[in-house]
Design an enzyme around this catalytic site. Structure first.
Site, PDB file in Angstrom:
ATOM      1  N   VAL A   1      26.554  21.724  53.859  1.00  0.00           N
ATOM      2  CA  VAL A   1      26.082  20.929  52.717  1.00  0.00           C
ATOM      3  C   VAL A   1      26.715  21.506  51.458  1.00  0.00           C
ATOM      4  O   VAL A   1      26.905  22.702  51.365  1.00  0.00           O
ATOM      5  CB  VAL A   1      24.536  20.946  52.604  1.00  0.00           C
ATOM      6  CG1 VAL A   1      23.916  20.235  53.790  1.00  0.00           C
ATOM      7  CG2 VAL A   1      24.002  22.363  52.504  1.00  0.00           C
ATOM      8  N   CYS A   2      27.061  20.655  50.505  1.00  0.00           N
ATOM      9  CA  CYS A   2      27.864  21.123  49.376  1.00  0.00           C
ATOM     10  C   CYS A   2      27.630  20.270  48.133  1.00  0.00           C
ATOM     11  O   CYS A   2      26.993  19.225  48.190  1.00  0.00           O
ATOM     12  CB  CYS A   2      29.355  21.052  49.704  1.00  0.00           C
ATOM     13  SG  CYS A   2      29.840  21.830  51.248  1.00  0.00           S
ATOM     14  N   THR A   3      28.205  20.733  47.014  1.00  0.00           N
ATOM     15  CA  THR A   3      28.332  19.919  45.804  1.00  0.00           C
ATOM     16  C   THR A   3      29.777  19.992  45.339  1.00  0.00           C
ATOM     17  O   THR A   3      30.314  21.091  45.172  1.00  0.00           O
ATOM     18  CB  THR A   3      27.404  20.431  44.688  1.00  0.00           C
ATOM     19  OG1 THR A   3      26.052  20.376  45.132  1.00  0.00           O
ATOM     20  CG2 THR A   3      27.564  19.594  43.430  1.00  0.00           C
TER      21      THR A   3
END
Length: 390
Positions: A137-139
């Site tokens: 999961v990332c931004t």
């Protein structure tokens, strides 16, 4: 190592989510240059020479990071040992090595070389190179300043549900990955072809820049038709899809322009759904490509005429609301808007990515890229409590 109580982890997930939902930190400022409790260290540079035989390309780096890789692999084995009476470990050690020869060249030979130089069983190195298909999961954000400069930055978050350390309030695998974070200068014919931030032992690319041409990051896209299905299809012989991180590395090595990269990322069949976040070297060149395994649902681009001077992606389709227990998008966009296009820079983007819950207990590193100069800066992160778990 004591195996975690997974029931406790699940209870912790829901209790902490309820506690932190919709409670956002004020936008951070003056966080750059990195220092203080959220900064855990600089990232060391290594060289991977693409003119060497694939089995030898990673030797120097992996000799330096052998003990860190062994420690991380052991932590995964400790966590997995409690499932199905250890049968998962038997599968990894005895069945996954059979997959390696089916993986695309040269990645299969590079993985074999890493196993040889580190002494880590081949199946465990294969596992390390494929589980990002289903667990990241990332931004990521691509933005354009008022002068037309394109910036691209990301937090890479990894390790959700992979062992909660109650004493230290950290995710076990997240902390084991941080010493493996490296910057890599990929060279061919004695010149830099591309740069990336990687986990040592992982041959694909999740964060990369082809200097003066384009930048690229990947975020996981949650979907019922997910990476598990694609991996199982691959194992059982249906191999017309591409592994996500192998595709991104291939694009970074071979694409000749932003448009060429966008076409390849949009049209190649994948094993797992994904978001590809792509930045170019000209005004308006920045987009989020929303992918299923077989096609492209949407290409969301910077459009200055519409006042859209950045595109920002976490792990949810931009036209839908994010999951209410995992809303990193709202605080990130709030801080981008508060910064304004007139003040956007790598330094102020770092501030955005340092604001909780954009920065959280899963964050392993922050990368900042400027395509026109070929700059890639990465920093290992920490999120001291109180801090959201994701």
């Amino acid at each position: 190592m004591q195996r975690p109580n997974f029931r406790y982890v699940l209870l912790t997930f829901f209790s902490l989510s309820t506690c932190f939902a919709h409670k956002y930190e004020e936008c951070r400022g003056s966080m750059y240059p990195p220092d203080g409790p959220t900064f855990k260290g600089n990232v060391t540079w290594y060289t991977v020479n693409l003119d060497l035989p694939p089995s030898e390309r990673w030797n120097h780096l992996m000799k330096q990071k052998k003990s860190e890789l062994l420690s991380m692999i052991q932590a995964i084995k400790d966590l997995a040992g409690g499932f199905f009476h250890g049968q998962i470990l038997d599968l990894v050690d005895n069945k996954l090595p059979l997959i390696v020869d089916t993986l695309p060249y040269p990645f299969n030979e590079e993985i074999k070389g890493i196993a040889v130089v580190t002494g880590v069983p081949l199946g465990e190195v294969v596992l390390f190179n494929i589980f990002y298909e289903v667990f990241t999961v990332c931004t990521s954000v691509v933005t354009e300043d008022v002068k037309g400069n394109i910036y691209h930055a990301r937090n890479l978050d990894f390790g959700l549900f992979m062992g909660w350390d109650q004493k230290n309030k950290t995710w076990i695998i997240t902390e084991k990955l941080k010493p493996l974070v490296v910057n890599i200068d990929f060279i061919r014919n004695n010149r830099t072809l591309l740069r990336s931030t990687n986990f040592a032992g992982y041959v694909g690319i999740l964060t990369g820049i082809r200097p003066r041409e384009f930048t690229l990051t990947t975020n996981e896209r949650f979907n019922v038709d997910g990476g598990y299905i694609g991996i199982l299809e691959w194992i059982f012989g249906q191999r017309d899809g591409m592994w996500m991180s192998f595709l991104t590395r291939r694009v970074l090595e071979n694409a000749t322009s932003y448009e060429d990269a966008k076409k390849q990322l949009a049209m190649t069949k994948l094993l797992a759904p994904a978001y590809f976040i792509l930045g170019g070297n000209r005004t308006g060149q920045g987009c989020v490509i929303t992918r299923t395994r077989v096609n492209t649902l949407d290409i969301w681009e910077i459009d200055l005429k519409l006042g859209r001077w950045y595109v920002l992606e976490t792990n949810y389709d931009h036209w839908e609301d994010p999951f209410f227990l995992d809303d990193r998008r709202t605080p990130a966009m709030k801080c981008m808007n508060k910064t304004t296009q007139a003040n956007i820079s790598l330094q102020t983007i770092y501030d955005v990515l340092s604001t909780k819950p954009v920065l959280n207990k899963l964050t392993t590193y922050t990368s900042l890229m400027e395509v026109s100069t070929g700059k890639l800066e990465s920093y290992i992160r920490a999120c001291p409590s109180p801090c959201t778990p994701w």
